[in-house]
Enzyme design. Structure first.
Site, mmCIF file in Angstrom:
data_model
loop_
_atom_site.group_PDB
_atom_site.id
_atom_site.type_symbol
_atom_site.label_atom_id
_atom_site.label_comp_id
_atom_site.label_asym_id
_atom_site.label_seq_id
_atom_site.Cartn_x
_atom_site.Cartn_y
_atom_site.Cartn_z
ATOM 1 N N ARG A 47 0.842 -1.212 0.000
ATOM 2 C CA ARG A 47 0.000 0.000 0.000
ATOM 3 C C ARG A 47 0.873 1.257 0.000
ATOM 4 O O ARG A 47 0.593 2.229 -0.677
ATOM 5 C CB ARG A 47 -0.958 0.006 1.200
ATOM 6 C CG ARG A 47 -1.646 1.345 1.372
ATOM 7 C CD ARG A 47 -2.908 1.325 2.211
ATOM 8 N NE ARG A 47 -2.866 0.493 3.374
ATOM 9 C CZ ARG A 47 -2.296 0.823 4.550
ATOM 10 N NH1 ARG A 47 -1.706 1.985 4.695
ATOM 11 N NH2 ARG A 47 -2.320 -0.022 5.557
ATOM 12 N N TYR A 99 -14.913 17.724 -15.854
ATOM 13 C CA TYR A 99 -15.431 16.355 -15.994
ATOM 14 C C TYR A 99 -16.503 16.108 -14.909
ATOM 15 O O TYR A 99 -16.314 16.501 -13.746
ATOM 16 C CB TYR A 99 -14.256 15.366 -15.868
ATOM 17 C CG TYR A 99 -14.687 13.946 -15.625
ATOM 18 C CD1 TYR A 99 -15.487 13.277 -16.541
ATOM 19 C CD2 TYR A 99 -14.323 13.278 -14.463
ATOM 20 C CE1 TYR A 99 -15.906 11.982 -16.304
ATOM 21 C CE2 TYR A 99 -14.731 11.971 -14.225
ATOM 22 C CZ TYR A 99 -15.530 11.339 -15.158
ATOM 23 O OH TYR A 99 -15.959 10.063 -14.918
ATOM 24 N N ASP A 171 -5.456 18.908 -14.663
ATOM 25 C CA ASP A 171 -5.833 17.580 -15.145
ATOM 26 C C ASP A 171 -5.387 17.504 -16.606
ATOM 27 O O ASP A 171 -5.964 18.164 -17.473
ATOM 28 C CB ASP A 171 -7.354 17.396 -15.008
ATOM 29 C CG ASP A 171 -7.798 15.993 -15.392
ATOM 30 O OD1 ASP A 171 -7.117 15.363 -16.221
ATOM 31 O OD2 ASP A 171 -8.836 15.534 -14.866
ATOM 32 N N LYS A 196 -7.024 6.529 -19.546
ATOM 33 C CA LYS A 196 -7.243 7.041 -20.898
ATOM 34 C C LYS A 196 -5.989 6.837 -21.766
ATOM 35 O O LYS A 196 -5.555 5.724 -21.924
ATOM 36 C CB LYS A 196 -7.669 8.511 -20.797
ATOM 37 C CG LYS A 196 -8.773 8.767 -19.744
ATOM 38 C CD LYS A 196 -10.047 8.026 -20.068
ATOM 39 C CE LYS A 196 -11.268 8.356 -19.251
ATOM 40 N NZ LYS A 196 -11.299 8.172 -17.827
HETATM 41 N N1 PLP Z 1 -10.347 13.448 -15.477
HETATM 42 C C1 PLP Z 1 -10.889 13.432 -16.702
HETATM 43 C C2 PLP Z 1 -10.609 14.563 -17.648
HETATM 44 C C3 PLP Z 1 -11.709 12.378 -17.097
HETATM 45 O O1 PLP Z 1 -12.253 12.383 -18.320
HETATM 46 C C4 PLP Z 1 -11.943 11.310 -16.182
HETATM 47 C C5 PLP Z 1 -12.797 10.164 -16.554
HETATM 48 O O2 PLP Z 1 -13.408 10.135 -17.601
HETATM 49 C C6 PLP Z 1 -11.365 11.365 -14.917
HETATM 50 C C7 PLP Z 1 -10.568 12.451 -14.589
HETATM 51 C C8 PLP Z 1 -11.597 10.287 -13.891
HETATM 52 O O3 PLP Z 1 -10.802 9.193 -14.167
HETATM 53 P P1 PLP Z 1 -11.163 7.668 -13.798
HETATM 54 O O4 PLP Z 1 -12.389 7.299 -14.568
HETATM 55 O O5 PLP Z 1 -9.941 6.910 -14.186
HETATM 56 O O6 PLP Z 1 -11.430 7.604 -12.333
#
Ligand code: PLP
Length: 391
Positions: A47, A99, A171, A196
């Site tokens: 962990r 998001y 992000d 992604k």
């Molecule tokens: N940030 C963005 C821009 C996203 O599009 C997403 C998910 O689609 C996330 C964060 C969250 O990621 P996760 O689905 O891997 O938890």
């Protein structure tokens, strides 16, 4: 200087000191022996630390140009991790069109008193100045945004935030370090949903938070262990494997995106196309300045009502109707009922998410197949509309 695409290929290669394996071994063990009484080794418990996971953390930190990274179980847990730098009473400024999952997390943690949240249009200088001057501690940036690909100026926002002693987290999921380097533009933390493009094969859910300084990195490591949100070694290995082909994947994704944009731009059933490469896009100038590629995601509005959207979606064969993005396969999503369903209707309207908006995650298939698929789906939607009119 080594190119980023080379760094991605070499991630973890020749890391095995025991047998000289070319690709890195997978350390699944949850725990590690002590050398002796009160003599822990480098790792004691997975962990808190794991050699396989650390290879991925180091690779992403190197690609982003940060001091160190933390690999988390999901993109959301990477975002959750960063919120733990805040305390009750601190203000977090987030984009009004971030998001949907990020929006839900920030709103619900704020409702419970973890911090105060202000969702603002970060391209509105008055709104951002007023939010910062109220003692904000963290400015959350998502550019290009999901799903409208709005672009904000990271450098300008970072300069403003610094004047107010406010940290900046970006992000960078949509662009990856290959197309955007937030630390060079003044950010303090970079976050990824590695689910992604970083992994790129839609078979791992994961995240990363990368810090510019050692001090921030230490704080993030401490909280990741405390919260118990670090990623599994196996997911880390898969993501490391996916990372190696990031450069070539992006080239093919981008070539396909350009072809599709050209096709959609001339199609009579298409209303607005949202992509920063278009000179008509409000973020085109900033994107040209701060990005080294315009990115792969694109959205467009289909002329017509819900029935036409349903017909169009049902006819597609090469675009799967699914959430997520960034995999080698092409996906299509209806943000209002899928990725952004966590936003209420009013918030969707404020964010510009219309009911006829569709988002494409363009894959790496042959572009001719993708265009043929779109063509026949438009035709089918048109035929369905005609049938409805005459019946
Ligand atoms: N940030 C963005 C821009 C996203 O599009 C997403 C998910 O689609 C996330 C964060 C969250 O990621 P996760 O689905 O891997 O938890």
């Amino acid at each position: 200087m080594t190119q980023l695409t080379t760094t991605a290929v070499k991630a973890g290669i020749e890391a095995d000191k025991a047998f000289g394996a070319v690709t890195p071994p997978l350390y699944l063990s949850s725990n590690y022996t002590f050398e002796g009484f009160a003599q822990p080794r480098q790792y004691d418990y997975t962990r808190s630390g794991n050699p396989t996971r650390d290879l991925l953390a180091d690779a992403l930190a190197e690609l982003e140009g940060g001091a160190g990274g933390v690999i988390t179980s999901t993109g959301m847990s990477a975002i959750l991790l960063v919120t733990h730098l805040l305390k009750a009473g601190d203000t977090l400024i987030a984009p009004h069109d971030c998001y949907g999952g990020t929006y839900r997390l920030f709103k619900n943690l704020s409702d419970k008193g973890h911090f105060d949240i202000r969702f603002v249009d970060q391209n509105d200088p008055i709104a951002i100045q007023s939010a910062l001057s109220k003692g904000a501690k963290l400015l959350w940036v998502e550019t290009p945004s999901n799903p409208l690909l709005r672009v904000v100026d990271i450098q300008r926002l970072s300069e403003l935030a610094k004047q107010h002693d406010c940290l900046v987290a970006v992000d960078n999921t949509f662009l990856t370090p290959i197309y955007q380097k937030p630390f060079e533009l003044g950010a303090d933390i970079v976050v990824h949903s590695t689910t992604k493009y970083i992994n790129g094969h839609s078979d791992v859910v994961g995240g990363a938070a990368i810090a510019k300084t050692e001090e921030l990195h230490e704080q993030l490591c401490w909280w990741a262990n405390c919260l118990g949100i670090t990623a599994s070694p196996f997911d880390s290995l898969l993501t490391l494997r996916g990372l190696r082909t990031l450069g070539v994947r992006l080239q093919q994704h981008e070539a396909n995106t350009e072809t599709i944009i050209d096709f959609l731009s001339h199609h009579p059933q298409v209303d607005n196309i949202y992509h920063p490469s278009l000179s008509s896009h409000e973020g085109h100038a900033i994107a040209s300045k701060q990005q080294s590629g315009f990115g792969i995601m694109l959205s467009f509005e289909l002329k017509g009502d819900e029935e036409e959207i349903k017909a169009f979606l049902s006819a597609l064969k090469h675009f799967s109707l699914a959430e997520s993005l960034g995999g080698v396969e092409s996906l299509i999503c209806h943000p209002a009922t899928m990725t952004h369903a966590a936003m209420d209707k009013a918030a969707q309207i404020t964010a510009g998410i219309k009911p006829n908006l569709l988002r494409l995650s363009v894959g790496i298939e042959d572009s001719k197949d993708l265009i043929d698929d779109l063509k026949q789906a438009f035709l089918y939607a048109q035929q369905c509309q005609y049938q409805r009119k005459v019946s």
